[in-house]
Design a protein around this motif. Structure first.
Motif, mmCIF file in Angstrom:
data_model
loop_
_atom_site.group_PDB
_atom_site.id
_atom_site.type_symbol
_atom_site.label_atom_id
_atom_site.label_comp_id
_atom_site.label_asym_id
_atom_site.label_seq_id
_atom_site.Cartn_x
_atom_site.Cartn_y
_atom_site.Cartn_z
ATOM 1 N N GLY A 39 0.570 -1.239 -0.124
ATOM 2 C CA GLY A 39 -0.220 0.062 -0.034
ATOM 3 C C GLY A 39 0.843 1.278 -0.122
ATOM 4 O O GLY A 39 0.565 2.101 -0.526
ATOM 5 N N SER A 107 -10.063 2.843 0.696
ATOM 6 C CA SER A 107 -9.344 1.698 1.659
ATOM 7 C C SER A 107 -9.158 2.120 2.910
ATOM 8 O O SER A 107 -8.019 2.328 3.483
ATOM 9 C CB SER A 107 -8.168 1.019 0.966
ATOM 10 O OG SER A 107 -7.574 -0.001 1.680
ATOM 11 N N SER A 109 -9.143 0.265 5.895
ATOM 12 C CA SER A 109 -8.217 -0.659 6.400
ATOM 13 C C SER A 109 -6.616 -0.225 6.327
ATOM 14 O O SER A 109 -5.902 -0.268 7.156
ATOM 15 C CB SER A 109 -8.470 -1.901 6.253
ATOM 16 O OG SER A 109 -8.169 -2.029 4.720
#
Length: 240
Positions: A39, A107, A109
């Motif tokens: 990420g 996103s 999380s």
């Protein structure tokens, strides 16, 4: 060909982590899990791919000495290069805020797992280093600047992905107690840097250099042959 060479060179040979050791704080702190590393690496690729060409435009049309000549002849002598750091950092901070908004929206999380390190991309020295290297190496076109930004981001992504994968596996290894944690991570990083240095021999353009050397050697041999012929002719005249 120039784009391809610059792309692979920025990934492997001039890797931000292994060649210049930039962005080490995020590299060490967010490389405990592969998913988190992916990420952050993707965010760094996006930021570098946008900020390097934007900063190239700023450098070419605003910051360089004489860059403001497009506004008129009276502005041709202006030199705003002292504003490079401020302008580059402002561009980077804007893009990082955009990335933060996008990640938080799509996103949550990943946004929570990255924590403070996502907004800290704005002060990641690898991001600023990409723009400063672009400026110091005098990259000629916007396309090359974009290629360099993407390649540098991918290089940083590969570095953090590789160390995250190793750190996940090394948890199950019998590492000596004094080296556990950052100690073994630094050792592995150094070994990986040595490995990436080996890509230096894979630069394109070697054939052209070889041909140039062959041409020079051929010219030297021709000169030597001519001098030998002249010596033989002179010796023949003396004997006669």
């Amino acid at each position: 060909m120039e784009h391809i060479e610059l792309f692979f060179k920025s990934i492997f040979i001039d890797n931000m982590v292994f060649a210049t050791f930039l962005g080490m704080c995020s590299y060490l702190a967010v490389s405990k899990k592969v998913t988190t590393a992916v990420g952050l690496g993707a965010a760094v690729i996006f930021v570098l791919a946008i900020t390097v060409p934007l900063n190239w435009l700023l450098d070419q049309f605003i910051l360089q000495p004489g860059a403001l000549s497009w506004l008129g002849a009276e502005y041709a002598d202006y030199d705003l290069s002292f504003l490079s750091f401020i302008m580059f950092i402002a561009t980077i901070a804007t893009m990082v805020q955009l990335v933060e908004i996008i990640v938080e929206k799509f996103s949550p999380s990943l946004y929570n797992s990255l924590g403070i390190f996502l907004p800290l991309i704005a002060v990641n020295c690898a991001i600023l280093g990409g723009s400063l290297f672009m400026q110091s190496r005098e990259i000629a076109t916007l396309g090359l600047a974009t290629t360099y930004g993407i390649g540098s981001g991918i290089g940083w992504f590969l570095a953090i992905l590789a160390i995250a994968a190793i750190r996940e596996k090394i948890r199950y290894s019998n590492v000596p107690a004094p080296l556990r944690g950052l100690g073994i991570t630094f050792i592995i990083t150094g070994l990986m840097a040595i490995g990436f240095m080996s890509f230096g021999g894979m630069l394109t353009g070697g054939d052209e250099e070889g041909e140039a050397l062959e041409d020079k050697s051929a010219q030297i041999e021709t000169v030597q042959d001519k001098s030998t012929t002249n010596e033989i002719a002179n010796n023949t005249k003396v004997i006669d």
